[in-house]
Structures are given as structure tokens and as C-alpha cells.
Write a protein that holds these residues in place. Structure first.
Motif, PDB file in Angstrom:
ATOM      1  N   GLN A  97       0.830  -1.200   0.000  1.00 36.85           N
ATOM      2  CA  GLN A  97       0.000   0.000   0.000  1.00 36.85           C
ATOM      3  C   GLN A  97       0.865   1.251   0.000  1.00 36.85           C
ATOM      4  O   GLN A  97       0.533   2.250  -0.640  1.00 36.85           O
ATOM      5  N   ALA A  98       2.002   1.205   0.703  1.00 40.83           N
ATOM      6  CA  ALA A  98       2.928   2.342   0.687  1.00 40.83           C
ATOM      7  C   ALA A  98       3.439   2.591  -0.730  1.00 40.83           C
ATOM      8  O   ALA A  98       3.569   3.735  -1.172  1.00 40.83           O
ATOM      9  N   LEU A  99       3.726   1.504  -1.458  1.00 40.26           N
ATOM     10  CA  LEU A  99       4.167   1.652  -2.849  1.00 40.26           C
ATOM     11  C   LEU A  99       3.071   2.245  -3.707  1.00 40.26           C
ATOM     12  O   LEU A  99       3.327   3.095  -4.570  1.00 40.26           O
ATOM     13  N   GLU A 100       1.842   1.806  -3.491  1.00 45.57           N
ATOM     14  CA  GLU A 100       0.707   2.331  -4.248  1.00 45.57           C
ATOM     15  C   GLU A 100       0.563   3.833  -4.002  1.00 45.57           C
ATOM     16  O   GLU A 100       0.336   4.615  -4.930  1.00 45.57           O
ATOM     17  N   MET A 101       0.723   4.244  -2.754  1.00 43.21           N
ATOM     18  CA  MET A 101       0.654   5.662  -2.414  1.00 43.21           C
ATOM     19  C   MET A 101       1.809   6.422  -3.056  1.00 43.21           C
ATOM     20  O   MET A 101       1.628   7.506  -3.621  1.00 43.21           O
ATOM     21  N   ALA A 102       3.024   5.847  -2.970  1.00 47.91           N
ATOM     22  CA  ALA A 102       4.211   6.522  -3.494  1.00 47.91           C
ATOM     23  C   ALA A 102       4.120   6.736  -4.999  1.00 47.91           C
ATOM     24  O   ALA A 102       4.535   7.780  -5.520  1.00 47.91           O
ATOM     25  N   ARG A 103       3.576   5.750  -5.697  1.00 49.22           N
ATOM     26  CA  ARG A 103       3.496   5.849  -7.154  1.00 49.22           C
ATOM     27  C   ARG A 103       2.496   6.909  -7.618  1.00 49.22           C
ATOM     28  O   ARG A 103       2.551   7.357  -8.765  1.00 49.22           O
ATOM     29  N   LEU A 104       1.604   7.309  -6.737  1.00 52.57           N
ATOM     30  CA  LEU A 104       0.654   8.367  -7.082  1.00 52.57           C
ATOM     31  C   LEU A 104       1.331   9.739  -7.150  1.00 52.57           C
ATOM     32  O   LEU A 104       0.804  10.669  -7.763  1.00 52.57           O
ATOM     33  N   ALA A 105       2.490   9.858  -6.510  1.00 53.00           N
ATOM     34  CA  ALA A 105       3.163  11.158  -6.438  1.00 53.00           C
ATOM     35  C   ALA A 105       3.619  11.641  -7.816  1.00 53.00           C
ATOM     36  O   ALA A 105       3.626  12.844  -8.090  1.00 53.00           O
TER      37      ALA A 105
ATOM     38  N   ALA B 298       8.812   9.930  -2.090  1.00 53.63           N
ATOM     39  CA  ALA B 298       8.029   8.836  -2.659  1.00 53.63           C
ATOM     40  C   ALA B 298       8.935   7.859  -3.413  1.00 53.63           C
ATOM     41  O   ALA B 298       8.768   6.640  -3.315  1.00 53.63           O
ATOM     42  N   ALA B 299       9.914   8.385  -4.138  1.00 48.76           N
ATOM     43  CA  ALA B 299      10.844   7.531  -4.882  1.00 48.76           C
ATOM     44  C   ALA B 299      11.680   6.687  -3.929  1.00 48.76           C
ATOM     45  O   ALA B 299      11.955   5.506  -4.198  1.00 48.76           O
ATOM     46  N   ARG B 300      12.093   7.278  -2.800  1.00 46.60           N
ATOM     47  CA  ARG B 300      12.884   6.534  -1.824  1.00 46.60           C
ATOM     48  C   ARG B 300      12.070   5.440  -1.141  1.00 46.60           C
ATOM     49  O   ARG B 300      12.585   4.359  -0.844  1.00 46.60           O
ATOM     50  N   VAL B 301      10.800   5.738  -0.881  1.00 48.97           N
ATOM     51  CA  VAL B 301       9.917   4.734  -0.284  1.00 48.97           C
ATOM     52  C   VAL B 301       9.812   3.526  -1.223  1.00 48.97           C
ATOM     53  O   VAL B 301       9.930   2.374  -0.799  1.00 48.97           O
ATOM     54  N   GLU B 302       9.615   3.812  -2.501  1.00 53.53           N
ATOM     55  CA  GLU B 302       9.489   2.734  -3.486  1.00 53.53           C
ATOM     56  C   GLU B 302      10.788   1.939  -3.603  1.00 53.53           C
ATOM     57  O   GLU B 302      10.766   0.696  -3.645  1.00 53.53           O
ATOM     58  N   LYS B 303      11.913   2.629  -3.631  1.00 56.10           N
ATOM     59  CA  LYS B 303      13.212   1.976  -3.781  1.00 56.10           C
ATOM     60  C   LYS B 303      13.527   1.064  -2.602  1.00 56.10           C
ATOM     61  O   LYS B 303      14.110  -0.018  -2.773  1.00 56.10           O
ATOM     62  N   ALA B 304      13.142   1.466  -1.399  1.00 50.96           N
ATOM     63  CA  ALA B 304      13.441   0.677  -0.205  1.00 50.96           C
ATOM     64  C   ALA B 304      12.484  -0.487  -0.010  1.00 50.96           C
ATOM     65  O   ALA B 304      12.891  -1.597   0.358  1.00 50.96           O
ATOM     66  N   GLN B 305      11.194  -0.254  -0.236  1.00 50.48           N
ATOM     67  CA  GLN B 305      10.206  -1.240   0.172  1.00 50.48           C
ATOM     68  C   GLN B 305       9.908  -2.313  -0.872  1.00 50.48           C
ATOM     69  O   GLN B 305       9.538  -3.439  -0.517  1.00 50.48           O
ATOM     70  N   ASP B 306      10.094  -2.016  -2.143  1.00 55.09           N
ATOM     71  CA  ASP B 306       9.839  -3.019  -3.169  1.00 55.09           C
ATOM     72  C   ASP B 306      10.755  -4.238  -3.004  1.00 55.09           C
ATOM     73  O   ASP B 306      10.273  -5.379  -3.029  1.00 55.09           O
ATOM     74  N   PRO B 307      12.073  -4.052  -2.802  1.00 48.50           N
ATOM     75  CA  PRO B 307      12.946  -5.221  -2.591  1.00 48.50           C
ATOM     76  C   PRO B 307      12.602  -5.977  -1.306  1.00 48.50           C
ATOM     77  O   PRO B 307      12.750  -7.204  -1.256  1.00 48.50           O
ATOM     78  N   GLU B 308      12.155  -5.257  -0.278  1.00 44.48           N
ATOM     79  CA  GLU B 308      11.797  -5.925   0.973  1.00 44.48           C
ATOM     80  C   GLU B 308      10.576  -6.835   0.791  1.00 44.48           C
ATOM     81  O   GLU B 308      10.495  -7.902   1.408  1.00 44.48           O
ATOM     82  N   ILE B 309       9.658  -6.413  -0.056  1.00 43.20           N
ATOM     83  CA  ILE B 309       8.501  -7.262  -0.357  1.00 43.20           C
ATOM     84  C   ILE B 309       8.973  -8.573  -0.977  1.00 43.20           C
ATOM     85  O   ILE B 309       8.517  -9.663  -0.588  1.00 43.20           O
TER      86      ILE B 309
END
Length: 207
Positions: free
Chosen positions: A66-74, A87-98
Motif C-alpha cells: 500500500q505504501a508503494l501504491e501511495m508513493a506511485r501516485l506522487a 516517494a521515490a525513496r519509499v518505493e526503492k526501499a520497500q519493493d525489494p523488501e517485499i
């Protein structure tokens, strides 16, 4: 100025550590999956996990999604470059963790949450996980643009991060699997830093 440099240095050290953890955990998952496990919560490689580790991964995956979904809206909606960068940093960090947490669940023979494609926002909001947004909040965020988007995004992401920190804190205290506890520790460090950053931006946005 020195304080800002110190904060940035700490953040990037943490981000680097998270990336290294993801890579190491991914390699470990491959090795352990090839070797198999004994079914009692102890992998053949000697790394044990418990029910809390499973709960952490199964809960944090949709939370991160959900954080990625929010970040991609930016992209295309945010007015502030600082918000776009965050938003880009959130996506970069959390996608690999998933991907890493999904690998753990597969390794343990546990069900991994399905992809967030076509997620029912209202259902996600009632999942019981702290910080998850409901359908109304997500719909409002999707409709927002410019400064209004920035304010809404920051307020929702602060709440979302606070929820993730709470979940990670439980894993740190009750989990058993070393890589999961290490990831939880990094989530606490990185997201608390981002909460502070967002609160500052939120003050400027509202001002």
C-alpha cells in the motif's frame, strides 16, 4: 547544517544496510530453498523462525504494497520535489523488501499475500494492521493534485509509517528469525527518520 548532514549520513547508511540485507537474505533463501527444511520451524541451514516471523512477513507485505501504491501516485500529482523524492525513496526501499519477505514465506512453506493488483482499498483498510489506509482516504489521495496532494500524501504516509514501525517493533521483541529481526530494525530506523522528515515537510505544506 551539520545536523542535516549527520541525519542524511545516518539515513543513507541505513538504506545501504537494507539493500545489503535484502541481497544477503535473497541468497540465503535460494540456498535454503534448495536444501529444504525439517518442518519444525528450523531451516536446514540452522536459521529458526517462529509464528511471529510468519505474521510479520504476511502483514508487512500488504502494508508495504500500500505504501508503494501511495508513493506511485506522487508522479504527476505532487507539486513538491521533496515529496516526489521521498516517494521515490519509499518505493526503492520497500519493493525489494517485499520480494525478500515473499521468499521467506515460500521457504517456510507459508502462504504469501496475493499481489496488490486491483486491491480493494476498503478491505485493506479494515485488515486490522496499524496505519493501513481505507478506501475513502486512498480515493481522496488519487483525486488530489498539487499542494493538496502533498499535504494529504504526507499526512497519510506519516500514519502509515507509524503503523509499520509499530509492527516492526513487535517483530524485534518477539521474532526469532535473524534476517527478519534485522529487517524490522532497519524499518524502525529508516521510517522513523522519514516520519521526522515528513512532519517537517507537512509543516511547510500547511504553512
Amino acid at each position: 547544517m551539520n545536523s542535516t548532514k549527520s541525519t542524511n549520513s545516518t539515513y543513507f547508511r541505513t538504506l545501504t544496510r537494507r539493500a545489503a540485507l535484502v541481497a544477503a537474505a535473497g541468497a540465503a533463501t535460494f540456498v535454503l530453498a534448495a536444501c529444504g527444511g525439517d518442518g519444525d520451524g528450523t531451516d536446514s541451514g540452522g536459521s529458526a523462525h517462529n509464528a511471529q516471523d510468519v505474521s510479520f512477513a504476511q502483514g508487512m507485505i500488504p502494508h508495504h504494497r500500500q505504501a508503494l501504491e501511495m508513493a506511485r501516485l506522487a508522479d504527476g500529482r505532487a507539486a513538491s520535489e521533496a515529496v516526489k523524492d521521498l516517494a521515490a525513496r519509499v518505493e526503492k526501499a520497500q519493493d525489494p523488501e517485499i520480494r525478500t519477505m515473499t521468499g521467506w514465506l515460500e521457504q517456510w512453506g507459508e502462504d504469501a499475500p496475493e499481489s496488490a493488483d486491483g486491491m480493494d482499498h476498503s478491505a485493506a483498510g479494515h485488515s486490522g494492521m496499524p496505519g493501513m489506509m481505507g478506501g475513502e482516504d486512498m480515493a481522496e489521495l488519487e483525486k488530489s493534485e498539487g499542494k493538496a496532494f502533498d499535504t494529504k500524501f504526507l499526512a497519510l504516509m506519516v500514519e502509515h509509517h507509524e503503523g509499520a514501525v509499530k509492527m516492526a517493533g513487535v517483530e524485534k521483541s518477539k521474532g526469532r528469525y535473524g534476517p527478519a529481526k534485522a529487517m524490522a530494525d532497519d524499518i524502525v530506523t529508516a521510517q522513523n527518520a522519514e516520519i521526522g522528515e515528513m512532519n517537517k515537510l507537512l509543516g511547510k505544506s500547511r504553512g
